[in-house]
Design an enzyme around this catalytic site. Structure first.
Site, PDB file in Angstrom:
ATOM      1  N   LYS A  22       0.838  -1.197   0.000  1.00  0.00           N
ATOM      2  CA  LYS A  22       0.000   0.000   0.000  1.00  0.00           C
ATOM      3  C   LYS A  22       0.875   1.251   0.000  1.00  0.00           C
ATOM      4  O   LYS A  22       1.950   1.261   0.605  1.00  0.00           O
ATOM      5  CB  LYS A  22      -0.875   0.045   1.261  1.00  0.00           C
ATOM      6  CG  LYS A  22      -1.950  -0.997   1.381  1.00  0.00           C
ATOM      7  CD  LYS A  22      -2.668  -0.829   2.720  1.00  0.00           C
ATOM      8  CE  LYS A  22      -3.731  -1.889   2.934  1.00  0.00           C
ATOM      9  NZ  LYS A  22      -4.904  -1.695   2.077  1.00  0.00           N
ATOM     10  N   ARG A  75     -10.187 -11.727   2.750  1.00  0.00           N
ATOM     11  CA  ARG A  75     -11.100 -12.783   2.322  1.00  0.00           C
ATOM     12  C   ARG A  75     -10.427 -14.151   2.370  1.00  0.00           C
ATOM     13  O   ARG A  75     -11.099 -15.179   2.494  1.00  0.00           O
ATOM     14  CB  ARG A  75     -11.632 -12.467   0.931  1.00  0.00           C
ATOM     15  CG  ARG A  75     -10.641 -12.515  -0.187  1.00  0.00           C
ATOM     16  CD  ARG A  75     -11.087 -11.725  -1.399  1.00  0.00           C
ATOM     17  NE  ARG A  75     -11.096 -10.293  -1.124  1.00  0.00           N
ATOM     18  CZ  ARG A  75     -11.505  -9.376  -1.996  1.00  0.00           C
ATOM     19  NH1 ARG A  75     -11.960  -9.746  -3.185  1.00  0.00           N
ATOM     20  NH2 ARG A  75     -11.477  -8.095  -1.677  1.00  0.00           N
TER      21      ARG A  75
END
Length: 460
Positions: free
Chosen positions: A240, A314
């Site tokens: 990021k 996830r």
């Protein structure tokens, strides 16, 4: 910190809650000196306005709290909390003006003004205490407020003090408080016990990845809560940018919200069998980090192509959900700070949720209004299933294109729950600016609505 009401027999200052359209008729019923005092102090009944009215000795005879207009109240979650935050230290008792159907919500908001995150610097919340209003279930409201405080504390704590081990410690402390049982699977034992994706996501971190399990209750319907416990998310090898990494201590907000809900369930002694599963990891960068292009095999046996290591939540949830589903509970609920797409869709204030159960969705929507915990149903849009099927593997963890990102993430998770009713929350768990009853920082989203809806959803 304990958030609680003042004793019912405590000496207290009467507090009149005055909406702006009630102010003039109320003042006309008061002595001339009260009318003059309100006028001299510019009291208009606006939300957040307070006024102490002195008696003959100069001590407060009673107090006024502005309650605004219907339009203004619709924009504030806890209107009375705005007054609680500015009232002088003391104990207050509602004397008039608070609508009975708002009493529990406003009492909760008042308690939440007492919250502060004081682990690293001395500070305190509002000092004004409240005697529980008539008709309010005071113990239940106190339980909700303190569960919210737990969630906020967990989210607010930086990863240096809230890594996987500290999150495990928090679960074990909660389990000990309520006589629950706790088990943890750590490090390479995850591979031995067939949790390969939890291991893959967390193996590059200094603290070993783990699956934390807490169980409580021996009879009644079975409820399993699964919370994303990514204690920090660098994005992995898909690193990021710095600005996007600044709030990643809150990437375990799903776990924090699940623990807040679990605390309420246990404190209220609800007649159900509770199981909490938290995959706790850090998504770190090292030579053994999982990579874009890798194909992982999940606990369920489904293969997953990794197209972005920043879509790690996830993956860890999938292994935990597969375990949850093996027990075929009556209801599985997952909570996660999962996608930026959910924020684009509904903003930071709404908690979007997914379910195929229309009755449960309706019950939750109604409960959310009652609990002042807003939620919004999103669609499990089955035609989008093709977007998460890359061809080279069963599933794609980060479909290209960027459209419907929250929906495709939810569809991905649904693949791992086949034997149980399933509900998924894609939450933000963060308050960007202080508002009445809501301090800046970590925030609970969904647990109070779920608590209120559980009796209908589980037949309690």
């Amino acid at each position: 910190m304990s958030l609680s009401f003042a004793p019912s027999d405590a000496p207290a200052i009467d507090l009149h809650v005055l909406a702006q359209d009630r102010l003039e008729p109320w003042l006309k019923s008061q002595p001339d000196e009260t009318q003059a005092w309100a006028a001299a102090n510019g009291f208009t009944g606006a939300i957040g306005q307070v006024l102490l009215v002195p008696g003959p000795t100069g001590a407060p005879q009673f107090a006024l709290a502005g309650y605004g207009t219907d339009t203004r109240r619709a924009r504030v979650r806890f209107p009375l909390a705005a007054a609680a935050e500015v009232l002088p230290e003391g104990t207050y008792r509602i004397a008039s003006g608070l609508p009975a159907d708002k009493a529990e919500t406003e009492a909760l908001g008042w308690l939440l003004t007492g919250y502060s995150f004081d682990r690293y610097a001395e500070q305190s919340g509002a000092k004004a205490r409240l005697v529980a209003p008539d008709g309010v279930n005071a113990p239940r409201v106190e339980i909700m407020a303190n569960a919210e405080a737990l969630t906020r504390d967990l989210v607010n704590t930086p990863t240096a003090d809230m890594g996987p081990q500290a999150l495990q410690d928090a679960v074990e402390t909660l389990a000990q408080e309520y006589g629950a049982r706790c088990a943890v699977t750590i490090g390479d034992t995850l591979l031995e016990q067939n949790f390969p994706m939890i291991h893959a996501v967390g193996r590059a971190a200094e603290q070993a990845p783990r699956l934390i399990e807490m169980t409580w209750g021996t009879s009644g319907p079975k409820l399993t809560l699964v919370g994303k416990g990514v204690c920090f998310d660098t994005g992995g090898l898909n690193l990021k940018p710095g600005a996007s990494m600044g709030l990643m201590k809150k990437d375990m907000g799903g776990a924090a919200n699940v623990l807040g809900l679990a605390r309420m369930i246990m404190a209220l002694d609800l007649p159900l069998q509770l199981r909490v599963l938290i995959p706790a990891v850090e998504n770190a960068v090292a030579g053994n980090a999982f990579r874009p292009g890798d194909i992982l095999t999940s606990r369920k046996g489904l293969t997953v192509e990794i197209n972005n290591t920043d879509a790690e939540g996830r993956l860890v949830l999938a292994d935990a959900l597969a375990l949850a589903d093996e027990g075929a509970p009556d209801l599985v609920i997952s909570m996660a700070t999962l996608t930026g797409a959910a924020r684009v869709a509904v903003g930071a204030d709404l908690a979007p949720f997914y379910t195929d159960d229309d009755a449960a969705a309706q019950a939750l929507a109604q409960a959310a209004v009652q609990a002042a915990d807003p939620v919004w149903r999103m669609p499990f849009h089955t035609p989008y299933e093709t977007l998460i099927e890359p061809g080279i593997a069963d599933l794609d963890n980060a479909p290209a294109g960027g459209f419907a990102g929250s929906i495709t993430a939810a569809l991905f998770l649904r693949r791992f729950v086949e034997n149980s009713r399933y509900m998924h929350f894609d939450i933000y768990s963060w308050q960007k600016a202080k508002e009445p009853g809501r301090s800046k920082g970590g925030l609970g989203q969904g647990p109070r609505a779920l608590l209120t809806a559980l009796p209908g959803m589980l037949g309690l």
